[in-house]
Write an enzyme that holds these catalytic residues in place. Sequence first.
Site, PDB file in Angstrom:
ATOM      1  N   SER A 144       7.636  -3.868   3.101  1.00 18.65           N
ATOM      2  CA  SER A 144       7.123  -2.652   3.720  1.00 18.65           C
ATOM      3  C   SER A 144       7.169  -1.517   2.715  1.00 18.65           C
ATOM      4  O   SER A 144       7.989  -1.526   1.789  1.00 18.65           O
ATOM      5  CB  SER A 144       7.963  -2.281   4.944  1.00 18.65           C
ATOM      6  OG  SER A 144       7.616  -0.998   5.440  1.00 18.65           O
ATOM      7  N   TYR A 157      15.921  -0.961   9.077  1.00 17.45           N
ATOM      8  CA  TYR A 157      14.677  -1.628   8.697  1.00 17.45           C
ATOM      9  C   TYR A 157      14.382  -1.412   7.215  1.00 17.45           C
ATOM     10  O   TYR A 157      14.029  -2.353   6.495  1.00 17.45           O
ATOM     11  CB  TYR A 157      13.540  -1.071   9.554  1.00 17.45           C
ATOM     12  CG  TYR A 157      12.171  -1.634   9.246  1.00 17.45           C
ATOM     13  CD1 TYR A 157      11.756  -2.849   9.788  1.00 17.45           C
ATOM     14  CD2 TYR A 157      11.269  -0.937   8.437  1.00 17.45           C
ATOM     15  CE1 TYR A 157      10.489  -3.359   9.527  1.00 17.45           C
ATOM     16  CE2 TYR A 157      10.004  -1.438   8.171  1.00 17.45           C
ATOM     17  CZ  TYR A 157       9.618  -2.640   8.716  1.00 17.45           C
ATOM     18  OH  TYR A 157       8.375  -3.141   8.453  1.00 17.45           O
TER      19      TYR A 157
END
Length: 276
Positions: A144, A157
Amino acid sequence: MDLGIAGRIALVTGADSGIGWHCAQQLLADGVTVVMTDRDPGKLTAAAAELHAPEGRLHAFPADITDPASLAVLHESVAAAVGSIDILVQCAGVTGAQGLFHEIDDDGWTSTIETDLLGPVRLVREFLPDLRTGGWGRIVFLASEDALQPYDDELPYCAAKAGILALSKGLSRSYASEGVLVNAVSPAFIATPMTDAMMRKRADENGTTVDEAVASFLDEERPYMELHRRGTPAEVASVVVFLCSERASFVNGSNYPRRLRLSSHYLTPLALNRKK
């Protein structure tokens, strides 16, 4: 363009929607036999049916990447259906615990890392023997933009995805001599079920439509995204499939992010105060 992977066998996790589903679709279009997996059997079956694949070219087996026993059963099912895999595309993941650092407890951190970092570790450990036997293999991880540019309201995350980049780079050094190439893709703000849920929550909190929530999020949280829109899963899948291909035979240990334009918010005090 012939990607040179017709006849190869791929396992795609997180394949019942979003980027994973589009990876399966594009791999099928390039002649690859695809095994889809995700946790929800019903959603997985429905997602596989939407692909309308030729007989014998698509298989779907539910599994939980956080559970070693579930992965072992998945491996047995894959072996019985198609034999050893050549390509592993790891798309499964969750947003996980959200909030400022002082608001997230150990359970929030543990549950997020369990899925987004340890899940991929267990997945690769289970299927790496397949990839090492043929002298040719591909592993592609979905990381990401948050791994490179963390945001303060989703640090578990971000940390897990940063770990994925380290895992990918380390694996690329370990197994390239055996023909197994390992790379990562770090998408930005993509129109997936995960970000759809984030935008619905934002819309509810702000009393706006989802489209207005997306627009305000881009203005306030992602002002450096020059295209000023969410990317599409198909756009990300195209990069993933390229990295799975023979066309990427000299690409190893890379991370494909969207292009960052750093603002002063992300410059260090030292950089800001440096004399010219």
